[in-house]
Design a protein around this motif. Structure first.
Motif, PDB file in Angstrom:
ATOM      1  N   ALA A  47       0.832  -1.208   0.000  1.00 46.16           N
ATOM      2  CA  ALA A  47       0.000   0.000   0.000  1.00 46.16           C
ATOM      3  C   ALA A  47       0.859   1.249   0.000  1.00 46.16           C
ATOM      4  CB  ALA A  47      -0.924  -0.006   1.222  1.00 46.16           C
ATOM      5  N   PHE A  48       1.908   1.247   0.790  1.00 48.70           N
ATOM      6  CA  PHE A  48       2.792   2.401   0.854  1.00 48.70           C
ATOM      7  C   PHE A  48       3.456   2.639  -0.500  1.00 48.70           C
ATOM      8  CE2 PHE A  48       6.594   4.750   2.151  1.00 48.70           C
ATOM      9  CZ  PHE A  48       6.008   5.733   2.926  1.00 48.70           C
ATOM     10  N   VAL A  49       3.939   1.550  -1.120  1.00 50.73           N
ATOM     11  CA  VAL A  49       4.588   1.681  -2.435  1.00 50.73           C
ATOM     12  C   VAL A  49       3.572   2.118  -3.487  1.00 50.73           C
ATOM     13  CG1 VAL A  49       5.736   0.365  -4.273  1.00 50.73           C
ATOM     14  CG2 VAL A  49       6.444   0.061  -1.894  1.00 50.73           C
ATOM     15  N   MET A  50       2.362   1.546  -3.458  1.00 46.53           N
ATOM     16  CA  MET A  50       1.341   1.906  -4.452  1.00 46.53           C
ATOM     17  C   MET A  50       0.918   3.361  -4.319  1.00 46.53           C
ATOM     18  SD  MET A  50      -1.185  -1.394  -4.932  1.00 46.53           S
ATOM     19  CE  MET A  50      -1.766  -1.433  -3.266  1.00 46.53           C
TER      20      MET A  50
ATOM     21  N   PHE B 258       3.882   4.366 -11.122  1.00 45.93           N
ATOM     22  CA  PHE B 258       4.223   3.179 -11.906  1.00 45.93           C
ATOM     23  C   PHE B 258       4.060   1.909 -11.067  1.00 45.93           C
ATOM     24  CE2 PHE B 258       7.469   0.016 -13.055  1.00 45.93           C
ATOM     25  CZ  PHE B 258       6.995  -0.332 -14.307  1.00 45.93           C
ATOM     26  N   MET B 259       4.639   1.907  -9.856  1.00 46.71           N
ATOM     27  CA  MET B 259       4.532   0.723  -9.002  1.00 46.71           C
ATOM     28  C   MET B 259       3.091   0.498  -8.556  1.00 46.71           C
ATOM     29  SD  MET B 259       7.295  -0.849  -9.013  1.00 46.71           S
ATOM     30  CE  MET B 259       6.930  -2.054  -7.757  1.00 46.71           C
ATOM     31  N   GLY B 260       2.338   1.590  -8.457  1.00 53.16           N
ATOM     32  CA  GLY B 260       0.922   1.461  -8.134  1.00 53.16           C
ATOM     33  C   GLY B 260       0.181   0.675  -9.194  1.00 53.16           C
ATOM     34  N   TYR B 261       0.468   0.982 -10.454  1.00 54.32           N
ATOM     35  CA  TYR B 261      -0.157   0.228 -11.548  1.00 54.32           C
ATOM     36  C   TYR B 261       0.289  -1.226 -11.536  1.00 54.32           C
ATOM     37  CZ  TYR B 261      -1.807   4.545 -13.712  1.00 54.32           C
ATOM     38  OH  TYR B 261      -2.446   5.731 -13.967  1.00 54.32           O
ATOM     39  N   VAL B 262       1.566  -1.462 -11.351  1.00 51.33           N
ATOM     40  CA  VAL B 262       2.090  -2.830 -11.379  1.00 51.33           C
ATOM     41  C   VAL B 262       1.525  -3.649 -10.223  1.00 51.33           C
ATOM     42  CG1 VAL B 262       4.191  -4.219 -11.148  1.00 51.33           C
ATOM     43  CG2 VAL B 262       4.203  -2.187 -12.603  1.00 51.33           C
ATOM     44  N   LEU B 263       1.637  -3.134  -9.011  1.00 51.57           N
ATOM     45  CA  LEU B 263       1.193  -3.896  -7.847  1.00 51.57           C
ATOM     46  C   LEU B 263      -0.316  -4.070  -7.797  1.00 51.57           C
ATOM     47  CD1 LEU B 263       3.555  -2.579  -5.039  1.00 51.57           C
ATOM     48  CD2 LEU B 263       3.553  -4.822  -6.110  1.00 51.57           C
ATOM     49  N   THR B 264      -1.061  -3.133  -8.370  1.00 51.71           N
ATOM     50  CA  THR B 264      -2.515  -3.256  -8.370  1.00 51.71           C
ATOM     51  C   THR B 264      -2.963  -4.531  -9.070  1.00 51.71           C
ATOM     52  OG1 THR B 264      -2.829  -0.878  -8.224  1.00 51.71           O
ATOM     53  CG2 THR B 264      -4.666  -2.148  -9.092  1.00 51.71           C
TER      54      THR B 264
END
Length: 186
Positions: A76-79, A84-90
């Motif tokens: 959640a913190f990274v997203m 970019f990481m938000g899109y990937v981790l989602t």
């Protein structure tokens, strides 16, 4: 609805399970009748292995929950910090969220062949997406001026988490202010 009405409905719902249990036991070979279960329960609970196994299971659940919570908070913190990481981790979070728990348990048992790690990781896998989504939404709705303040005061990541984000997540992390500046919540 009053408290008494809620209690009445909850009691009625629980009592309704008893005839449903008898009905299911009469039609299935793998379900015991409630009265048979009640008669066997004292002997079952008196065995030493029962409590040892309950303790082992609870330990697995606690460790799995801790891993899932930590992984969800980190995700959640990274997203919330990186687009970019938000899109990937989602995508990973949504895939984990849409995987039924029973399927996750079966896959975990098949992949880890009944090892201790398999049990723990299944609990972590099931916990992770709920923590990630909830924490991400909370972080995204937080006051973004706090980020600007952290940049102005050159707070490192540990200081930001300790002094800004933890108090937002839960009030037990709030500390009384030691500065003459107005404190949040006062």
């Amino acid at each position: 609805m009053s408290r008494i009405e809620r209690l009445t409905w909850a009691s009625a719902a629980l009592l309704l399970l008893i005839p449903l249990w008898y009905f299911a036991a009469d039609r299935a070979t793998f379900i015991e009748r409630p009265d048979d279960v009640l008669r066997a329960l004292p002997h079952f609970l008196a065995q030493g292995d029962t409590w040892t196994n309950i303790g082992i299971t609870l330990l697995r659940v606690v460790i799995g929950l801790a891993i899932g919570i930590v992984a969800g908070v980190i995700a959640a913190f990274v997203m919330s910090r990186s687009k970019f990481m938000g899109y990937v981790l989602t995508y990973y979070v949504i895939a984990a969220l849409r995987t039924p728990s029973a399927i996750a348990a079966i896959l975990g048992l098949a992949i880890f062949k009944g090892s201790e790690a398999g049990y723990i990781l299944v609990v972590a896998f099931i916990t992770f997406p709920y923590m990630a989504i909830g924490m991400r939404d909370g972080l995204n709705s937080a006051d973004h001026e706090l980020d600007e303040m952290a940049q102005i005061y050159h707070l490192n990541l540990f200081a930001q988490v300790r002094n800004i984000w933890l108090p937002l997540w839960h009030p037990i992390f709030s500390r009384p202010c030691a500065t003459p500046m107005p404190c949040r919540g006062k």
